[in-house]
Design a protein around this motif. Structure first.
Motif, PDB file in Angstrom:
ATOM      1  N   PRO A 273       0.828  -1.084  -0.099  1.00  0.00           N
ATOM      2  CA  PRO A 273       0.019  -0.065   0.059  1.00  0.00           C
ATOM      3  C   PRO A 273       0.923   1.196  -0.121  1.00  0.00           C
ATOM      4  CG  PRO A 273      -0.734  -1.254   1.816  1.00  0.00           C
ATOM      5  CD  PRO A 273       0.624  -1.949   1.303  1.00  0.00           C
ATOM      6  N   GLU A 274       0.567   2.122  -0.799  1.00  0.00           N
ATOM      7  CA  GLU A 274       1.069   3.660  -0.607  1.00  0.00           C
ATOM      8  C   GLU A 274       1.163   4.027   0.673  1.00  0.00           C
ATOM      9  OE1 GLU A 274       2.894   6.168  -2.269  1.00  0.00           O
ATOM     10  OE2 GLU A 274       1.693   5.437  -4.167  1.00  0.00           O
ATOM     11  N   THR A 275       2.216   4.709   1.316  1.00  0.00           N
ATOM     12  CA  THR A 275       2.284   4.936   2.747  1.00  0.00           C
ATOM     13  C   THR A 275       2.252   6.463   2.796  1.00  0.00           C
ATOM     14  OG1 THR A 275       4.757   5.079   2.644  1.00  0.00           O
ATOM     15  CG2 THR A 275       3.551   3.144   3.561  1.00  0.00           C
ATOM     16  N   SER A 276       2.216   7.079   1.756  1.00  0.00           N
ATOM     17  CA  SER A 276       2.086   8.647   2.020  1.00  0.00           C
ATOM     18  C   SER A 276       0.643   8.881   2.237  1.00  0.00           C
ATOM     19  CB  SER A 276       2.771   9.450   0.939  1.00  0.00           C
ATOM     20  OG  SER A 276       2.359   8.987  -0.172  1.00  0.00           O
TER      21      SER A 276
ATOM     22  N   ILE B   8      -3.689   6.907   6.289  1.00  0.00           N
ATOM     23  CA  ILE B   8      -3.928   5.472   6.235  1.00  0.00           C
ATOM     24  C   ILE B   8      -4.928   5.001   7.043  1.00  0.00           C
ATOM     25  CG2 ILE B   8      -2.580   3.344   7.322  1.00  0.00           C
ATOM     26  CD1 ILE B   8       0.031   4.751   6.405  1.00  0.00           C
TER      27      ILE B   8
ATOM     28  N   ALA C  11       8.057  -2.115   2.804  1.00  0.00           N
ATOM     29  CA  ALA C  11       7.513  -0.676   3.197  1.00  0.00           C
ATOM     30  C   ALA C  11       6.261  -0.983   4.004  1.00  0.00           C
ATOM     31  CB  ALA C  11       7.163   0.124   2.055  1.00  0.00           C
TER      32      ALA C  11
ATOM     33  N   MET D  29       4.356  -0.223   8.296  1.00  0.00           N
ATOM     34  CA  MET D  29       4.107   0.941   7.318  1.00  0.00           C
ATOM     35  C   MET D  29       4.984   1.974   7.657  1.00  0.00           C
ATOM     36  SD  MET D  29       1.784   0.128   5.436  1.00  0.00           S
ATOM     37  CE  MET D  29       0.703   1.475   4.484  1.00  0.00           C
ATOM     38  N   GLY D  30       6.118   1.841   8.101  1.00  0.00           N
ATOM     39  CA  GLY D  30       6.951   2.927   8.245  1.00  0.00           C
ATOM     40  C   GLY D  30       6.730   3.593   9.443  1.00  0.00           C
TER      41      GLY D  30
ATOM     42  N   VAL E  35       1.614   2.539  11.422  1.00  0.00           N
ATOM     43  CA  VAL E  35       0.645   1.884  11.998  1.00  0.00           C
ATOM     44  C   VAL E  35       1.550   0.736  12.874  1.00  0.00           C
ATOM     45  CG1 VAL E  35      -0.817  -0.192  11.206  1.00  0.00           C
ATOM     46  CG2 VAL E  35      -0.489   1.753   9.865  1.00  0.00           C
TER      47      VAL E  35
ATOM     48  N   ALA F  86       4.978  13.286   6.420  1.00  0.00           N
ATOM     49  CA  ALA F  86       4.761  11.808   6.639  1.00  0.00           C
ATOM     50  C   ALA F  86       5.467  11.099   7.831  1.00  0.00           C
ATOM     51  CB  ALA F  86       5.029  11.012   5.137  1.00  0.00           C
TER      52      ALA F  86
ATOM     53  N   GLN G 151       7.491   8.998   8.046  1.00  0.00           N
ATOM     54  CA  GLN G 151       8.884   8.640   7.708  1.00  0.00           C
ATOM     55  C   GLN G 151       9.704   9.782   7.797  1.00  0.00           C
ATOM     56  OE1 GLN G 151       6.122   7.549   5.743  1.00  0.00           O
ATOM     57  NE2 GLN G 151       6.058   5.392   5.934  1.00  0.00           N
TER      58      GLN G 151
END
Ligand SMILES: Cc1cc2nc3c(=O)[nH]c(=O)nc-3n(C[C@H](O)[C@H](O)[C@H](O)COP(=O)(O)OP(=O)(O)OC[C@H]3O[C@@H](n4cnc5c(N)ncnc54)[C@H](O)[C@@H]3O)c2cc1C
Ligand SMILES: Nc1ncnc2c1ncn2[C@@H]1O[C@H](COP(=O)(O)O)[C@@H](O)[C@H]1O
Lengths: 256, 329
Positions: A12-15, A18, A126, B139-140, B143, B277, B279
């Protein structure tokens, strides 16, 4: 001629915002979409560069369902020359299961006269960030492994790899075959060209099934970390706020 | 018994290893008072060993095992893993842990594979001690995953800054046992053959700067950085960027701030056109003061910052530069 296999994962796209699925077991990515992690993109780029400079092949492989064809096509569009989809319901797969499925596919293809001199993976996915698939895969195949690698060069059956270490750039040398986990930052992933996209549509994707009885990933639930209360002081809107910003910079002692 | 692999630097045990020891000690207490063992690997200068032993004592470590072997003079994940696996098996550790650094993650992946154990990476909390259930960053870091780790030993890496290092109520004087791990040829094939000085240490300017001007996708294009560079010059600072900026090729990777870039701790961070974000935040959260400039008042960077200006950076930054020049001359 170096045949490179690069393993990628649809994530999944993380930017952006979420969301979790209703049952709290997965990420709801319907609105944000899917992508490749930056490490995997760099692994793909490395695979293409090595294959091209040695007249070899760059085969892209993923373990997952049909949806992952999107990421396979993208890798083909930037220059991978062959593709394998190892079909499996990876919902409950842990890193050991993914590694087992890849190892299985590699073994069965290598008996058919293909060899993968170099297998590249991303350093960590990721989404799950397990940091293990490359290492577990290497042990399953009995091959040496390096992780955290930025750049890879192949010369006469030897691979010279470089990664960032605590005291500078660390250099490693392995003889092939080997497994390398690539970290972003060493190479710039390229963008697909229009002819590249056309070619990607025509390239056949080998579909194989994985014979793995998964040990699982141990996931009990997902949750979002608690959000911190905002303490922001808005200094203003637009260029009119410049005076307030400069006042603040003087107050903080960084403007003189 | 919990065994912790301790990484060292010029000052003894690294900060993240000390955090991991605190995490391990608190877990050991919750498991009904398991003992805490630490593992040092390879040759260390006397001063570093002494400093590390003092720190390990402060963390309540009862026994320090020190792996020594002539092949441990250069790093190889395989030989470090043999040291960890040997120590784990000889004391029948229930849990073996390391900091979630590049090396910690790499070594523990080898250890988990060899011991046929489950590894949980980037753990931030223990939810339950029996069966061992942890929360870890996925998720970096955006989450948390609640994960059961059923294997014995359980292999964990601890995310940086998950806990502050805290001294044990009762400091100990750890007893040191030196051992020689049974290294094989295959353990050392992946060793570091040489270390090259990084051309210019590009990232030093960024990590040491008092002022960092951050630039994200909001810069608009590779040509959108002039005002931002001027602002960083006027403040005697340096430019730091988001990953979008480096992956679009607008600026070089060594300028990247974040989880996979540099971690910065300037007095002032001016984040322009950066959404914030998780990260990215991982790399800039240690700034003393954060000023966000963003068109979106709800961007995470804005809500997490100390100060914010809402609007187009291409209008606001030139106005700030002009005001700085006016007052400076
Ligand atoms: C494993 C992993 C590691 C990662 N590591 C890093 C890392 O080290 N560093 C990092 O930065 N990211 C990292 N990321 C990526 C991260 O998730 C984000 O995608 C990235 O930080 C977003 O960059 P951005 O804020 O520049 O872009 P966007 O998220 O697109 O945000 C742009 C922002 O600019 C604002 N804006 C637009 N135009 C203007 C304007 N004219 N004036 C003012 N504001 C404007 C928008 O409102 C928005 O808030 C990582 C991701 C993963 C999965
Ligand atoms: N389902 C998958 N299919 C193919 N490769 C994968 C898959 N999952 C993980 N990988 C590879 O393994 C790397 C590390 O993943 P992980 O160990 O889960 O953090 C990823 O960057 C991918 O290159």
């Amino acid at each position: 001629m170096t045949n490179v296999l690069v393993c990628i994962k649809r994530v999944p796209e993380t930017s952006g915002q979420i969301l979790l699925s209703q049952d709290g077991q997965s990420i709801d990515a319907r609105h944000v979409g899917y992508t490749l992690s930056a490490h995997d993109e760099c692994a793909v780029e490395q695979a293409i560069q090595i294959a091209r400079s040695t007249d070899g092949e760059a085969t892209v492989l993923t373990v997952g369902n049909d949806d992952s064809l999107e990421q396979i096509r993208n890798a083909l569009a930037v220059g991978c020359t062959a593709a394998v989809l190892v079909e499996a319901d990876t919902e409950n797969f842990g890193p050991a299961d993914v590694a087992a499925a890849i190892a299985d596919a590699v073994r069965s293809r290598e008996t058919d006269a293909t060899t993968y001199d170099l297998i590249l993976v991303g350093n960590d996915a990721a989404d799950t960030g397990d940091f293990q698939v490359g290492v577990r895969l290497a042990y399953a195949l009995g091959r040496p492994v390096l992780t955290g690698i930025g750049t890879v060069e192949v010369q006469d059956g030897t691979v010279v790899a470089r990664g960032k270490g605590p005291e500078g750039t660390e250099v490693f040398e392995l003889s092939l075959p080997a497994v390398i986990a690539v970290q972003e930052g060493g190479v710039e992933p390229r963008y697909p060209s229009i002819p590249g996209r056309m070619k990607a549509k025509r390239t056949p994707v080998d579909m194989v099934t994985a014979s793995v009885s998964p040990v699982g990933n141990g996931r009990a639930a997902l949750r979002l970390p608690p959000s911190q209360p905002s303490v922001v002081e808005v200094l203003g809107e637009g260029p009119a706020a410049a005076t307030a910003v400069v006042d603040l910079l003087y107050k903080l002692g960084v403007a003189t | 018994m919990i065994l912790v692999l301790v990484e060292t630097d010029a000052h003894g045990a690294t900060e993240t290893s000390q955090e991991t020891l605190t995490f391990a000690r608190e877990l050991a207490d919750r498991r009904g008072g398991l003992t805490l063992h630490a593992l040092l690997v390879g040759p260390l200068a006397d001063g570093i060993t002494q400093a590390a032993l003092t720190q390990l004592g402060e963390q309540g470590v009862s026994t320090v095992r020190h792996a020594q072997h002539e092949q441990l003079s250069s790093y190889a994940a395989g030989s470090w893993a043999t040291a960890v696996a040997t120590a784990t098996e000889s004391v029948s550790a229930d849990i073996v842990m390391a900091a979630g650094t590049a090396r910690g993650s790499e070594i523990m992946a080898h250890v988990a594979t060899r011991l046929d154990a489950t590894m949980a990476a980037n753990v931030v909390a223990v939810d339950d001690v029996d069966p061992l259930t942890v929360s870890r960053q996925v998720m970096g870091g955006a989450v948390l995953e609640v994960m059961r780790v059923a294997s014995v030993p359980a292999v964990l890496t601890v995310a940086g800054h998950a806990v502050d290092p805290r001294a044990a109520a009762l400091p100990t004087q750890p007893h040191v046992e030196v051992f020689e791990p049974p290294l094989t040829e295959s353990d050392v094939v992946g060793r570091v053959v040489r270390v090259e000085a990084t051309e210019v240490d590009d990232t030093a300017a960024l990590t040491g700067a008092r002022v960092v001007v951050g630039a994200g996708r909001g810069a608009g294009s590779a040509h959108g950085f002039d005002d931002l560079l001027e602002l960083s010059e006027l403040l005697d600072g340096t430019l730091g960027v988001s990953r979008v900026v480096t992956s679009l090729g607008w600026r070089p990777h060594h300028e990247q701030v974040g989880q996979t870039g540099s971690r910065i701790a300037p007095d002032v961070y001016i984040a322009c056109g950066i959404s914030g974000a998780i990260q990215h935040w991982a790399g800039c959260q240690s700034a003393k003061t954060i000023i966000a400039i963003n068109t979106d008042a709800d961007a995470p960077m804005v809500t997490k910052a100390h100060y914010a200006v809402i609007g187009d950076l291409h209008e606001i930054v030139p106005a700030i530069n002009e005001e700085l020049r006016r007052r400076g001359s």
